[in-house]
Write an enzyme that holds these catalytic residues in place. Structure first.
Site, PDB file in Angstrom:
ATOM      1  N   LYS A 100       0.860  -1.198   0.000  1.00 30.61           N
ATOM      2  CA  LYS A 100       0.000   0.000   0.000  1.00 30.61           C
ATOM      3  C   LYS A 100       0.893   1.244   0.000  1.00 30.61           C
ATOM      4  CE  LYS A 100      -3.910   2.308   1.641  1.00 30.61           C
ATOM      5  NZ  LYS A 100      -5.201   2.415   0.981  1.00 30.61           N
ATOM      6  N   CYS A 130      -3.576   7.528  -8.538  1.00 32.48           N
ATOM      7  CA  CYS A 130      -4.709   7.696  -7.628  1.00 32.48           C
ATOM      8  C   CYS A 130      -5.550   8.915  -8.021  1.00 32.48           C
ATOM      9  CB  CYS A 130      -4.194   7.846  -6.198  1.00 32.48           C
ATOM     10  SG  CYS A 130      -5.542   8.004  -5.028  1.00 32.48           S
ATOM     11  N   LYS A 145       3.015   3.387 -12.256  1.00 33.73           N
ATOM     12  CA  LYS A 145       1.601   3.009 -12.293  1.00 33.73           C
ATOM     13  C   LYS A 145       0.795   4.133 -12.925  1.00 33.73           C
ATOM     14  CE  LYS A 145      -2.130   0.993  -9.563  1.00 33.73           C
ATOM     15  NZ  LYS A 145      -2.439   0.313  -8.291  1.00 33.73           N
TER      16      LYS A 145
END
Lengths: 423, 438
Positions: free
Chosen positions: A45, A134, A172
């Site tokens: 995480k 995100c 990512k």
């Protein structure tokens, strides 16, 4: 016995199944239990600056009794201290040297990146993943998808990370862009060893129609979250394939987005993924789902004669082309097997109301609808709505025309067959 | 409330529902399984042609009010039909999932879910039409008359229902197996139907006795015959008048409306092979009788009762004696019945000489049919009666001007849903008659 071991830009794992950077990979206890269950790797995480989370973090899109086929969250990065996380990553890597542990990171300044990368590398981790994806909360502070949406910033921060890191760096990517390619190429220019995609899609999961407040509700308010789960798989696969098929890209890909079983994993691998990451399915059903993923992939590889993953990665990519290259003279028509038909007439109403009006009611004494093959365009809708497996076959018709794509029609003047269903 | 208050200790209250009610989760999941067929076979199988895929889809989406509206618009007795319909041989039996060997959609349970919800919420969907000044007399307060009266009220015609019993609701109140529906629920339905207003119910009145047809014709513009069937048919064998030997329909009515003790009954024999016999054997078992035997002159395949009911009866411990008839009853020391003398039959139902046997029985229920009430109207000119049934055209008009019929007196004894369909169809015919002549 097929070899399931995976290598994504130098990050090696005993199988391609990784926990994605998300709640299931929040702590050493979880990641170690996941490895015990069979997971090949875990992306921790995301670590970064201290944050505080809200109560009421998740929402679900449930359809026709199927719970949570789509899922969203407004949770931020880890809310545990960096010290605790680094200690647990170190312990985990010590106990599980063969499993891949990847540290996901998200900070702002160059100094912060340098410091956090150094501490991450010191844990003995196998790789880094830069969270440029995100789409909620952190992006409001200039991080996450705010980086992933700006190729120049993406490239610059990636180049810092590669400079400071002695272990492989994955970037990512966010799907919240109109075209994924410039963003994948920016990561490549920055020196990334690979990319992982997709992160979550900006979303409002539902609205409480009595309170008139979007979900998930935080007191009387809400915010947009990140959409994931089975429902996003088609979007994710397109983005993975869009990078995998581009000559300029050619970087390893860790595929993410709605992977919930071995079939999904096979699809992502055939579209160019070297490893696959899973979050939502684990959140809904626990780490044990990996057992079936491993078995299913192994059996698939055995059946198709793949000795290792490399033989399989990207095998469907050459078959992914532009519409203009598809053969317009390829013709199929629906054939209903009267022995299997149960007379539900779903195909009839679907064709009548939603397609080309070429399936007609059964003659008296029968409940098997009749396909007007002279008008059937071969759209597949009837086959899609049919509840009986194998009852409707989309059979190829030999119409005597040589193949002709739109491009060939335009460029070479090839002959196209007459249109059907255009009444 | 027009219904008489029910005795809370009536015998039927010991029964639990054979098919339980759905929770919201169960209903949503089951509704979501429905294929939403086009031109669906289940709709065709329903005598009232409820748009089943549509009402089920509305359950799946949480549109319960719309779901209930779809049901009641087709069948105002949708709440009781959800419970008492033999769905296995109607809608559920024709669900296309059967052809896939997948469990069919539980249409009855879903219909119960939607209609119970409407009752609980007090939803009403229909208003009486503008008063036409015409009135209709309806004989019998059972399902046929209720469905007919409600439909007539939607069109503005006044209605008076004449019922000979103190209890309204007909067989829904006095005859339905209590593990399907109890009398209080039938009373709820009567109240709900009468809620449209303008339907007068006169109980304790026998047409032909307290009030003549001539008087009815003077008071009303049309007459609907919905009086159902008469008392149990008798066997006419020696000993039939012994205490403990009784008609099954009569017994069931007593069980549904009053307290009852079967304390002295260890063995019960039910004579017959139809659905009343099957209800009676299951009810006797449910009331605690240890040995219950169904005595039927044919074999299992010839039985007119539903196979699914017999299957359930067997699971509950009921036995059968096939190919035998009662030829007499024996009395015990207390003067009550103690046994049934039986004669074995061959395949052609002829007595096999010398093959008789006796079964113990402290209770014998005769379920070989009900007499027809058509005699009541036979004297009226123009009304044709065939095999005891009032003859009508397909919409329910008899040969006598202004007289219509529906339900058991017309069809000889079918389901509540048939009565509901026939009552509604007759109302449409009556409306046409009252507004334009036939």
């Amino acid at each position: 016995m097929p070899d399931l071991s995976s290598n994504t830009g130098g990050i090696r794992s005993p199988n391609p199944f990784w926990l994605a950077s998300a709640p299931p990979a929040n702590s050493g206890g979880q990641v170690q239990r996941a490895f015990d269950a069979g997971w090949g790797g875990a992306v921790w995480k995301t670590l970064g600056q201290p944050i505080q989370n809200v109560s009421s973090r998740f929402g679900a899109h449930s359809v026709a009794g199927a719970k949570a086929i789509g899922f969203n969250n407004i949770e931020l990065i880890t809310d545990r201290s960096l010290e605790t996380n680094f200690r647990e990553i170190y312990d985990t890597k010590k106990k599980y040297p063969k499993n891949a542990v990847i540290v996901s990171l998200m900070v702002e300044t160059r100094e912060e990146w340098r410091d956090i990368i150094k501490r991450s590398v010191d844990t003995g981790a196998d790789g880094l993943e830069l969270n440029f994806g995100c789409p909620h909360g952190m992006c409001e502070r200039g991080m996450g998808s705010a980086v992933g949406q700006e190729p120049k910033v993406n490239q610059e921060i990636t180049s810092w990370a590669v400079e400071y890191s002695s272990i492989p760096v994955l970037v990512k990517l966010t799907p919240n862009v109109s075209d994924i390619l410039p963003h994948g190429l920016a990561a490549k220019r920055g020196g990334a060893h690979g990319v992982s995609l997709i992160n979550t899609i900006k979303s409002i999961i539902s609205v409480d129609i009595d309170r008139m407040v979007p979900n998930p509700r935080v007191d009387g308010m809400s915010t947009n979250g990140g959409y994931c789960g089975q429902a996003v798989k088609p979007i994710a696969m397109h983005m993975v394939a869009a990078l995998a098929r581009d000559e300029r890209f050619r970087l390893p890909i860790s595929g993410i987005g709605g992977i919930s079983n071995w079939r999904d994993a096979v699809e992502f691998i055939l579209l160019g993924s070297s490893s696959v990451q899973v979050c939502t399915e684990v959140m809904l059903r626990g780490f044990r789902v990996v057992e079936d993923m491993i078995e299913g992939l192994e059996e698939y590889m055995r059946t198709h004669g793949f000795a290792n993953l490399d033989a399989m990665i990207g095998r469907a990519i050459p078959k992914y082309s532009e519409w203009g290259n598809l053969d317009l003279n390829y013709e199929t028509v629906a054939k209903i097997d009267p022995a299997l038909c149960i007379g539900c007439n779903k195909c009839m109403i679907a064709c009548e109301d939603g397609a080309h009006q070429c399936i007609h009611p059964a003659p008296a004494g029968s409940r098997v609808p009749v396909v007007d093959e002279a008008e059937c365009v071969g759209c597949n809708l009837c086959q899609i709505v049919c509840p009986v497996e194998g009852c409707i076959d989309m059979a190829q018709v030999d119409n005597g025309f040589t193949p002709a794509s739109w491009n060939q029609f335009v460029e070479e003047g090839r002959v196209l067959r007459p249109k059907k269903g255009a009444h | 409330m027009v219904s008489t208050p029910l005795d809370p200790n009536r015998a039927e209250s010991v029964f639990a529902d054979f098919k339980g009610e759905y929770t919201t989760e169960q209903a949503t999941l089951e509704a979501s399984r429905c294929l939403y067929c086009s031109d669906a076979p289940c709709v065709k199988a329903c005598p009232t042609h409820i748009d089943i895929p549509q009402f089920i889809r509305k359950i799946a989406t949480g549109n319960l009010k719309g779901s209930a509206r779809t049901i009641f618009d087709a069948n105002i007795l949708g709440m009781s039909c959800a419970r008492v319909c033999p769905v296995e041989t109607l809608c559920v039996g024709d669900c296309v999932y059967n052809l896939l060997h997948v469990p069919p959609i539980q249409i009855g349970k879903l219909q119960r879910y939607a209609t119970d919800h409407a009752y609980a919420e007090g939803w009403r969907f229909f208003e009486a039409g503008v008063d036409t000044g015409k009135t209709v007399a309806l004989l019998g307060a059972g399902p046929a008359s209720l469905a007919c009266a409600h439909e007539l009220r939607r069109r503005g015609h006044g209605c008076t229902v004449y019922e000979k019993r103190p209890v309204v609701g007909g067989l829904n109140s006095t005859g339905v197996a209590p593990y399907k529906m109890k009398a209080d629920r039938a009373a709820d339905e009567v109240d709900w139907v009468l809620g449209i207003g303008g339907i007068d119910v006169v109980t304790g009145v026998n047409v032909g006795e307290q009030v003549s047809f001539k008087e009815l014709e003077a008071r009303h513009d049309a007459v609907f015959l919905g009086m159902g069937l008469g008392p149990d048919t008798r066997l006419r064998v020696p000993g039939e008048d012994l205490p403990g030997v009784r008609g099954a329909v009569d017994f069931i009515e007593e069980m549904k409306l009053t307290p009852m003790s079967l304390a002295g009954v260890k063995h019960a024999v039910v004579i017959g092979g139809g659905n009343t016999a099957l209800d009676a054997v299951r009810e006797a078992r449910g009331l605690g009788v240890g040995h219950v035997v169904m005595l039927y002159r044919g074999d299992e395949a010839a039985m007119s009762g539903y196979a699914h009911e017999w299957a359930a009866a067997k699971v509950e411990g009921v036995r059968a004696e096939w190919r035998a008839v009662a030829i007499g009853f024996e009395a015990g020391a207390d003067g009550r019945v103690s046994g049934v003398l039986c004669q074995r039959l061959d395949e052609r139902r002829h007595p096999i000489a010398g093959e008789t046997f006796t079964m113990s029985a402290e209770l014998v229920l005769v379920a070989i049919g009900q007499s027809k009430l058509a005699g009541l109207v036979q004297s009226l000119g123009g009304i044709e009666v065939h095999h005891g049934r009032v003859v009508t055209d397909e919409r329910g008009a008899t040969g006598r001007k202004g007289y219509f019929a529906g339900g058991d007196c017309r069809n000889g004894g079918k389901e509540v849903v048939n009565a509901a369909a026939e009552g509604k169809a007759a109302a449409q015919a009556i409306h046409a008659y009252l507004t334009g002549g036939l």
